[in-house]
Design a protein around this motif. Structure first.
Motif, mmCIF file in Angstrom:
data_model
loop_
_atom_site.group_PDB
_atom_site.id
_atom_site.type_symbol
_atom_site.label_atom_id
_atom_site.label_comp_id
_atom_site.label_asym_id
_atom_site.label_seq_id
_atom_site.Cartn_x
_atom_site.Cartn_y
_atom_site.Cartn_z
ATOM 1 N N ALA A 159 24.958 51.059 23.770
ATOM 2 C CA ALA A 159 24.030 50.629 24.823
ATOM 3 C C ALA A 159 23.550 51.823 25.635
ATOM 4 C CB ALA A 159 24.710 49.602 25.733
ATOM 5 N N LEU A 160 24.454 52.769 25.877
ATOM 6 C CA LEU A 160 24.094 53.974 26.631
ATOM 7 C C LEU A 160 23.108 54.821 25.829
ATOM 8 C CD1 LEU A 160 24.606 55.514 29.237
ATOM 9 C CD2 LEU A 160 26.563 56.627 28.135
ATOM 10 N N LYS A 162 20.902 53.715 23.668
ATOM 11 C CA LYS A 162 19.603 53.048 23.756
ATOM 12 C C LYS A 162 18.967 53.293 25.120
ATOM 13 C CE LYS A 162 20.651 49.319 20.465
ATOM 14 N NZ LYS A 162 20.857 47.855 20.309
ATOM 15 N N HIS A 163 19.795 53.315 26.147
ATOM 16 C CA HIS A 163 19.315 53.502 27.519
ATOM 17 C C HIS A 163 18.598 54.841 27.674
ATOM 18 C CE1 HIS A 163 19.408 52.291 31.749
ATOM 19 N NE2 HIS A 163 19.645 53.565 32.054
ATOM 20 N N ASN A 166 15.004 55.429 26.250
ATOM 21 C CA ASN A 166 13.935 54.681 26.906
ATOM 22 C C ASN A 166 13.390 55.554 28.038
ATOM 23 O OD1 ASN A 166 12.825 52.930 29.124
ATOM 24 N ND2 ASN A 166 13.179 51.334 27.604
ATOM 25 N N GLU A 169 13.823 54.282 31.699
ATOM 26 C CA GLU A 169 15.213 54.343 32.159
ATOM 27 C C GLU A 169 15.664 55.789 32.372
ATOM 28 O OE1 GLU A 169 16.725 51.826 33.118
ATOM 29 O OE2 GLU A 169 15.581 50.194 32.192
ATOM 30 N N LEU A 173 17.256 57.637 35.903
ATOM 31 C CA LEU A 173 18.684 57.628 35.607
ATOM 32 C C LEU A 173 19.516 57.959 36.848
ATOM 33 C CD1 LEU A 173 20.298 57.298 32.869
ATOM 34 C CD2 LEU A 173 20.575 59.777 32.942
ATOM 35 N N SER A 431 19.567 64.223 25.859
ATOM 36 C CA SER A 431 18.351 63.490 25.486
ATOM 37 C C SER A 431 17.479 64.235 24.489
ATOM 38 C CB SER A 431 17.532 63.155 26.740
ATOM 39 O OG SER A 431 18.120 62.085 27.434
#
Length: 445
Positions: A159-160, A162-163, A166, A169, A173, A431
């Motif tokens: 989930a992190l 995917k976060h 985005n 997001e 952050l 990222s």
């Protein structure tokens, strides 16, 4: 362990004009594991022939007729292949060159049969003088250690992941999440992306056990020297093998390894280790246009090691990384350059052999240098690894102005930011995956 390449395999399975796959990549990066998982999950029947463990399987390929080959597979293994429902996996295929040649006839005469081949040292067979590759009849797929994104999946943080892929997001952050992600980067620096190491960490959480596995992997790579070089060459291979993790981020100079050894001997060792997937050359290029290879200088390069975790094991710098406040200070910046290089490779197309380039200004006494150059949408984009939020960007601006680049990328511990005025996209270490993918969009869009 979940791998991004699994979805590539699923897409390959569904293709109507599918070709047999050869998965290329260094030892112990998970090639066999992912194919086995794919075969057992996506097919009614899975047949695996390992030519290293079972040399007798080579006898199956004395014929190039696919129908005869399948009959022999049944006689040897008592497993019946069913077209469209069976995955045939030929592992350690470098030990049976005839099986590689047979892939052509599977494509031409049994195109509906799903066939995948792999081998840790398959590069040496493919590049041997007397081997004729069935060009156009097979598809290559490249695998490497886990990327940082895959590492997050392995840590239960899907989930992190995917976060941070985005844009909305990522732009907002929270600081606490930013710090948490940077600590995962630090952990990745220490553990690296070798599947066996991460599996041990998931099971025990014991860093010491992980370090022992890292050392055993290093030993395994050295044990392989005898498989692709004469004994007299082992000394040169060992010299380069131990030197590269200490030289990451530096221009590669043969005399810095051992001035008593002729450069041509060390050059051959570099080429062999690169074929084995242990090191990757980052070539110096003019940066003036595409393809970057056209402006590359054969004898001017840096070297990237296979894995940042193994780099720690060989340099014994675990403590330095554990204590560091600024990641770009670790081992004089070499660890962060290694990490970034790995991520850039991992996020290229799985169907394309990754290539890395850097730029150094040719002018006398100039220190201007760009860590990496990448190509996206037929544009050359400079990438620099910088300390803090305000690292000097003189080389970046010089490159952008000289070659009329749309923008440059700065990678650091700072958060995500787009400086439209100065044409700088700042992305944090965690990222890089998003940064590379977002280049499909217009800068600032």
């Amino acid at each position: 362990m979940k791998r991004d390449v699994y979805e590539v395999l699923v897409q390959w399975k569904a293709e109507s004009n599918r070709r047999p796959l050869i998965i290329r990549g260094p030892r112990q990066v998970g090639k066999t594991y992912v194919v086995r998982h794919f075969g057992k999950e996506e097919f009614e029947n899975y047949i695996e022939l390992n030519f290293e463990k079972n040399p007798e399987y080579k006898e199956i390929f004395t014929s190039i007729d696919p129908v005869e080959i399948l009959e022999k597979i049944f006689l040897f293994s008592q497993q019946q292949a069913s077209i469209g429902k069976t995955l045939l996996f030929l592992d350690e295929i470098q030990d049976c060159p005839a099986a590689i040649m047979a892939l052509r006839y599977f494509f031409e005469e049994l195109p509906k049969l799903h066939v995948i081949a792999a081998g840790s040292l398959v590069e040496f067979t493919l590049n041997s003088e007397n081997f004729r590759m069935p060009v156009g009849r097979v598809q290559y797929l490249y695998m490497f250690p886990l990327s940082y994104g895959e590492f997050l999946d392995a840590m239960g943080e899907t989930a992190l992941r995917k976060h941070i892929n985005n844009k909305v997001e990522l732009q907002k952050l929270p600081e606490a999440l930013h710090i948490r992600l940077l600590e995962y980067v630090r952990k990745f620096f220490l553990l690296g992306g070798m599947p066996a190491v991460l599996q041990e960490y998931r099971l025990s959480g014991n860093i010491e056990k992980c370090q022992r596995i890292q050392q055993s992997i290093v030993d395994t790579y050295m044990d392989d020297f005898g498989k692709y070089a004469k004994k007299v060459k082992h000394r040169y291979l060992r010299k380069v093998f131990y030197a590269v993790p200490k030289m990451v981020g530096q221009k590669f100079v043969y005399t810095n390894i051992d001035s008593s050894i002729k450069s041509r001997e060390l050059k051959e060792a570099v080429e062999l280790l690169e074929m084995a997937g242990v090191i990757v050359r980052i070539k110096s290029t003019s940066g003036a246009g595409l393809p970057l290879e056209a402006g590359a200088k054969e004898n001017y390069f840096k070297a990237l090691f296979l894995d940042v975790g193994l780099m720690h094991a060989m340099n014994h710098i675990y403590g330095e990384t554990a204590r560091a406040k600024d990641f770009t200070d670790i081992f004089k910046g070499a660890v962060s350059e290694q990490f970034v290089g790995q991520q850039l490779m991992a996020n290229q197309s799985a169907y394309t052999k990754p290539s890395l380039y850097y730029w150094a200004r040719a002018a006398r006494n100039s220190t201007a240098e760009i860590d990496y150059l990448i190509v996206k949408n037929e544009k050359v984009i400079p990438v620099e690894v910088k300390s803090g939020a305000n690292g000097h960007m003189k080389s970046m601006h010089l490159f952008i102005d000289t070659f009329k680049s749309d923008f440059g990328i700065k990678i650091s511990q700072a958060g995500y930011d787009m400086d439209i005025k100065n044409r700088i996209l700042s992305i944090p270490f965690y990222s890089i995956e998003f940064g590379v993918k977002s280049l499909n969009q217009r800068f600032g869009g």
